[in-house]
Write a protein that holds these residues in place. Sequence first.
Motif, PDB file in Angstrom:
ATOM      1  N   UNK A 265      45.845  12.938  53.872  1.00 52.93           N
ATOM      2  CA  UNK A 265      46.909  13.639  54.604  1.00 52.93           C
ATOM      3  C   UNK A 265      47.805  14.325  53.576  1.00 52.93           C
ATOM      4  N   UNK A 266      48.462  15.346  54.023  1.00 54.80           N
ATOM      5  CA  UNK A 266      49.396  16.041  53.160  1.00 54.80           C
ATOM      6  C   UNK A 266      50.782  15.430  53.305  1.00 54.80           C
ATOM      7  N   UNK A 267      51.485  15.343  52.199  1.00 54.84           N
ATOM      8  CA  UNK A 267      52.845  14.815  52.180  1.00 54.84           C
ATOM      9  C   UNK A 267      53.799  15.912  51.709  1.00 54.84           C
ATOM     10  N   UNK A 268      54.948  15.990  52.355  1.00 53.88           N
ATOM     11  CA  UNK A 268      56.033  16.813  51.829  1.00 53.88           C
ATOM     12  C   UNK A 268      56.821  15.920  50.871  1.00 53.88           C
ATOM     13  N   UNK A 269      56.933  16.321  49.633  1.00 54.09           N
ATOM     14  CA  UNK A 269      57.604  15.490  48.628  1.00 54.09           C
ATOM     15  C   UNK A 269      58.676  16.294  47.908  1.00 54.09           C
ATOM     16  N   UNK A 270      59.695  15.579  47.470  1.00 53.28           N
ATOM     17  CA  UNK A 270      60.796  16.185  46.715  1.00 53.28           C
ATOM     18  C   UNK A 270      61.194  15.242  45.595  1.00 53.28           C
TER      19      UNK A 270
ATOM     20  N   UNK B 247      58.940   6.131  42.315  1.00 49.55           N
ATOM     21  CA  UNK B 247      60.127   6.903  42.709  1.00 49.55           C
ATOM     22  C   UNK B 247      60.321   8.162  41.875  1.00 49.55           C
ATOM     23  N   UNK B 248      59.236   8.683  41.334  1.00 50.82           N
ATOM     24  CA  UNK B 248      59.336   9.991  40.693  1.00 50.82           C
ATOM     25  C   UNK B 248      59.412  11.072  41.764  1.00 50.82           C
ATOM     26  N   UNK B 249      58.861  10.776  42.926  1.00 48.45           N
ATOM     27  CA  UNK B 249      58.918  11.670  44.067  1.00 48.45           C
ATOM     28  C   UNK B 249      59.272  10.867  45.309  1.00 48.45           C
ATOM     29  N   UNK B 250      59.818  11.548  46.309  1.00 50.79           N
ATOM     30  CA  UNK B 250      60.179  10.915  47.580  1.00 50.79           C
ATOM     31  C   UNK B 250      59.459  11.658  48.697  1.00 50.79           C
ATOM     32  N   UNK B 251      58.790  10.930  49.591  1.00 51.56           N
ATOM     33  CA  UNK B 251      58.122  11.544  50.732  1.00 51.56           C
ATOM     34  C   UNK B 251      59.144  11.841  51.822  1.00 51.56           C
ATOM     35  N   UNK B 252      59.042  13.016  52.388  1.00 54.25           N
ATOM     36  CA  UNK B 252      59.971  13.460  53.434  1.00 54.25           C
ATOM     37  C   UNK B 252      59.190  13.639  54.733  1.00 54.25           C
ATOM     38  N   UNK B 253      59.518  12.878  55.786  1.00 53.46           N
ATOM     39  CA  UNK B 253      58.817  13.072  57.064  1.00 53.46           C
ATOM     40  C   UNK B 253      59.174  14.414  57.696  1.00 53.46           C
ATOM     41  N   UNK B 254      58.193  14.983  58.389  1.00 50.81           N
ATOM     42  CA  UNK B 254      58.395  16.265  59.071  1.00 50.81           C
ATOM     43  C   UNK B 254      58.131  16.058  60.553  1.00 50.81           C
ATOM     44  N   UNK B 255      58.986  16.618  61.359  1.00 52.11           N
ATOM     45  CA  UNK B 255      58.915  16.405  62.798  1.00 52.11           C
ATOM     46  C   UNK B 255      57.911  17.352  63.463  1.00 52.11           C
TER      47      UNK B 255
ATOM     48  N   UNK C 127      67.734  12.457  50.884  1.00 54.42           N
ATOM     49  CA  UNK C 127      68.806  11.654  51.488  1.00 54.42           C
ATOM     50  C   UNK C 127      68.859  11.784  53.006  1.00 54.42           C
ATOM     51  N   UNK C 128      67.966  12.577  53.564  1.00 54.90           N
ATOM     52  CA  UNK C 128      67.983  12.793  55.010  1.00 54.90           C
ATOM     53  C   UNK C 128      67.657  11.499  55.753  1.00 54.90           C
ATOM     54  N   UNK C 129      68.330  11.317  56.870  1.00 55.47           N
ATOM     55  CA  UNK C 129      68.056  10.155  57.715  1.00 55.47           C
ATOM     56  C   UNK C 129      67.159  10.531  58.901  1.00 55.47           C
ATOM     57  N   UNK C 130      66.920  11.797  59.078  1.00 55.24           N
ATOM     58  CA  UNK C 130      66.064  12.266  60.155  1.00 55.24           C
ATOM     59  C   UNK C 130      64.976  13.159  59.571  1.00 55.24           C
ATOM     60  N   UNK C 131      63.840  13.278  60.254  1.00 51.92           N
ATOM     61  CA  UNK C 131      62.763  14.140  59.735  1.00 51.92           C
ATOM     62  C   UNK C 131      63.190  15.591  59.636  1.00 51.92           C
ATOM     63  N   UNK C 132      62.583  16.296  58.726  1.00 56.20           N
ATOM     64  CA  UNK C 132      62.805  17.731  58.589  1.00 56.20           C
ATOM     65  C   UNK C 132      62.085  18.432  59.741  1.00 56.20           C
ATOM     66  N   UNK C 133      62.760  19.304  60.493  1.00 58.47           N
ATOM     67  CA  UNK C 133      62.058  20.054  61.543  1.00 58.47           C
ATOM     68  C   UNK C 133      60.991  20.968  60.949  1.00 58.47           C
ATOM     69  N   UNK C 134      59.900  21.138  61.672  1.00 57.99           N
ATOM     70  CA  UNK C 134      58.829  22.003  61.190  1.00 57.99           C
ATOM     71  C   UNK C 134      59.333  23.425  60.953  1.00 57.99           C
ATOM     72  N   UNK C 135      60.271  23.872  61.771  1.00 58.39           N
ATOM     73  CA  UNK C 135      60.821  25.218  61.597  1.00 58.39           C
ATOM     74  C   UNK C 135      61.564  25.363  60.272  1.00 58.39           C
ATOM     75  N   UNK C 136      62.221  24.302  59.852  1.00 60.21           N
ATOM     76  CA  UNK C 136      62.918  24.344  58.568  1.00 60.21           C
ATOM     77  C   UNK C 136      61.929  24.335  57.413  1.00 60.21           C
ATOM     78  N   UNK C 137      60.860  23.560  57.557  1.00 58.42           N
ATOM     79  CA  UNK C 137      59.840  23.532  56.515  1.00 58.42           C
ATOM     80  C   UNK C 137      59.200  24.914  56.359  1.00 58.42           C
ATOM     81  N   UNK C 138      58.916  25.575  57.476  1.00 58.61           N
ATOM     82  CA  UNK C 138      58.324  26.913  57.439  1.00 58.61           C
ATOM     83  C   UNK C 138      59.224  27.905  56.708  1.00 58.61           C
TER      84      UNK C 138
END
Length: 310
Positions: free
Chosen positions: A172-177, A261-269, A185-196
């Motif tokens: 699977x692909x991961x969005x990482x930062x 912890x060199x990278x952090x996975x960010x969930x996407x909605x 630091x987000x407590x909610x997933x990133x919206x797909x529209x924001x990722x785009x």
Amino acid sequence: MAPLSPRMPEIGALEVLLSVARLGSLNRAAKEHGISQPAVSSRIRYMERLIGVPLLERSTSGSRLTPAGALVADWARDVVESAAVLDAGISALRAERAHELGVAASMTAAEYLVPGWLVVLHEQAPQLKVSLRLANSADVAMLVLGGEVELGFVEGPSVPEGLDSQDVAADRLEVVVAPRHPWSLRRTPVPATELVATPLIQREPGSGTRYTLERVLAAFGPLAPPLLEASSTTAVRSAAAAGVAPAVISSLAVAGDLVERRLVAVPVEGIDMRRVIRAVWRSGHQLLGPVRDLVGVATRSRHATRRSHD
């Protein structure tokens, strides 16, 4: 050289004629070739009809060549000997080919999966020489279609026309930062529209990762132009860890970075970025020899991974 006449007998029939000439018996010739006496008689009669002259004189005491048959047999000896040389040469080429295997693999598969599969394959066939070429998924497909390699491993949701395939691994692909990126630091997933709309660190066009990302996000609009394009997974990881921008990368590639912890996975909605890694080969070609063995190793590895997670 002119084409051979349609009156030219088959090599197998000439071999039978020579056996009859040497052994003086249809029955003994049949035993030598592992066929029935009627089958030997049928081949001789076939040649007689083909050539237009009798080749054998048959009697209760045995069979002997006619003068024409003796002449044909003399000519046939050189032909059969030359055919035997050709047969031996072809066999040698096939044996050499059986000890070589050309493989092309997408970057993710080549870096994180194929080496382990090759270790297992080497244990099964230590004499086998494997040549591994790294390329993006589109180029891997072209190498296989062009016959430059026998087997390829690609990522992505589809298989190019002209190739057969078998699923061998899941990813699977991961969005990482980077840990200091605001998304970490987000407590909610990133919206797909924001990722785009966000310029990302991306693999080059033609890579399975890039193609999967574009396809998954197509419903949310065109992707923003990349902030940085890289032709290797390692370069994408390094740029993301340096805080350049978010990146989308294989979970296989960032597993250690996430733990350390060199990278952090960010969930996407609202999107599913699971994908399959496939073995591909030219359509219409059976899986034989080392190709079949390597696909088997990869498939068994996938099943073992599934059981370990059950």
